[in-house]
Write a protein that holds these residues in place. Sequence first.
Motif, PDB file in Angstrom:
ATOM      1  N   SER A 176       0.832  -1.208   0.000  1.00  0.00           N
ATOM      2  CA  SER A 176       0.000   0.000   0.000  1.00  0.00           C
ATOM      3  C   SER A 176       0.867   1.258   0.000  1.00  0.00           C
ATOM      4  O   SER A 176       2.059   1.202   0.296  1.00  0.00           O
ATOM      5  CB  SER A 176      -0.908   0.003   1.227  1.00  0.00           C
ATOM      6  OG  SER A 176      -1.743  -1.142   1.245  1.00  0.00           O
TER       7      SER A 176
ATOM      8  N   SER B 150      -4.006  -1.862  -0.637  1.00  0.00           N
ATOM      9  CA  SER B 150      -5.014  -0.802  -0.560  1.00  0.00           C
ATOM     10  C   SER B 150      -4.714   0.418  -1.422  1.00  0.00           C
ATOM     11  O   SER B 150      -5.314   1.469  -1.223  1.00  0.00           O
ATOM     12  CB  SER B 150      -5.198  -0.368   0.901  1.00  0.00           C
ATOM     13  OG  SER B 150      -5.839  -1.378   1.615  1.00  0.00           O
ATOM     14  N   GLY B 151      -3.830   0.299  -2.380  1.00  0.00           N
ATOM     15  CA  GLY B 151      -3.561   1.446  -3.239  1.00  0.00           C
ATOM     16  C   GLY B 151      -3.079   2.614  -2.407  1.00  0.00           C
ATOM     17  O   GLY B 151      -2.186   2.477  -1.580  1.00  0.00           O
TER      18      GLY B 151
ATOM     19  N   LYS C 156      -7.736  -4.407  -0.489  1.00  0.00           N
ATOM     20  CA  LYS C 156      -7.829  -4.219  -1.931  1.00  0.00           C
ATOM     21  C   LYS C 156      -8.680  -3.015  -2.323  1.00  0.00           C
ATOM     22  O   LYS C 156      -9.593  -3.110  -3.126  1.00  0.00           O
ATOM     23  CB  LYS C 156      -8.355  -5.498  -2.586  1.00  0.00           C
ATOM     24  CG  LYS C 156      -7.898  -5.655  -3.999  1.00  0.00           C
ATOM     25  CD  LYS C 156      -8.178  -7.036  -4.524  1.00  0.00           C
ATOM     26  CE  LYS C 156      -7.586  -7.129  -5.911  1.00  0.00           C
ATOM     27  NZ  LYS C 156      -7.816  -8.424  -6.503  1.00  0.00           N
ATOM     28  N   ASN C 157      -8.370  -1.873  -1.734  1.00  0.00           N
ATOM     29  CA  ASN C 157      -9.022  -0.611  -2.094  1.00  0.00           C
ATOM     30  C   ASN C 157      -8.214   0.052  -3.191  1.00  0.00           C
ATOM     31  O   ASN C 157      -6.997   0.038  -3.148  1.00  0.00           O
ATOM     32  CB  ASN C 157      -9.067   0.340  -0.895  1.00  0.00           C
ATOM     33  CG  ASN C 157      -9.819  -0.248   0.263  1.00  0.00           C
ATOM     34  OD1 ASN C 157     -10.991  -0.527   0.155  1.00  0.00           O
ATOM     35  ND2 ASN C 157      -9.135  -0.444   1.364  1.00  0.00           N
ATOM     36  N   GLY C 158      -8.878   0.688  -4.127  1.00  0.00           N
ATOM     37  CA  GLY C 158      -8.156   1.418  -5.154  1.00  0.00           C
ATOM     38  C   GLY C 158      -7.487   2.657  -4.579  1.00  0.00           C
ATOM     39  O   GLY C 158      -6.312   2.887  -4.753  1.00  0.00           O
ATOM     40  N   SER C 159      -8.266   3.445  -3.848  1.00  0.00           N
ATOM     41  CA  SER C 159      -7.751   4.675  -3.268  1.00  0.00           C
ATOM     42  C   SER C 159      -8.714   5.177  -2.196  1.00  0.00           C
ATOM     43  O   SER C 159      -9.927   5.154  -2.393  1.00  0.00           O
ATOM     44  CB  SER C 159      -7.593   5.742  -4.358  1.00  0.00           C
ATOM     45  OG  SER C 159      -7.184   6.956  -3.800  1.00  0.00           O
TER      46      SER C 159
END
Length: 159
Positions: free
Chosen positions: A112, A128-129, A144-147
Amino acid sequence: MDKKQTAAHVPDFDDIAGSSAFLRKTAAVKGCTEKSVLFGDSLRNLSDEEIGQLLRQGNACDDWGRILVVDNFKATCIYYNTFQGDCRIGSFNSKRIAVDKTFSLSSGIYLSIIIDSEIGNDCIVHNSGVIANYIVDDEAMLLKNGSLSASACCSFGNG
């Protein structure tokens, strides 16, 4: 209503606000004068040994002096991240936290980018970006979050 009955107390805003954990946390963020909302002033700089371990584990940072950690911090659960700006990091004890009924993950920060944020004790931050200008409370899971990005001056919360 007969004379012996009284009207029920209707709570006003101050009653509601005083009993709301969400509103108390939001007020703490806005009024914080300490180094950290989560940890107060109970933070320290990373040791040279901890910085070395973080580098060996694939982490990067332009200025390790801006990263503050709790006294019982262990670098063993932090892999392949980039840290930027003022970051505050709690302790991770490889605590396994159930993600659902089929599997669990160890607490820590993995894969991340953390920018000007606080990560609480035994969180799972995985793939998590970008996490920018966030306060992630103890034992929260970000998977696993983009942003997740907020402006530096806003105050809000998700709970």
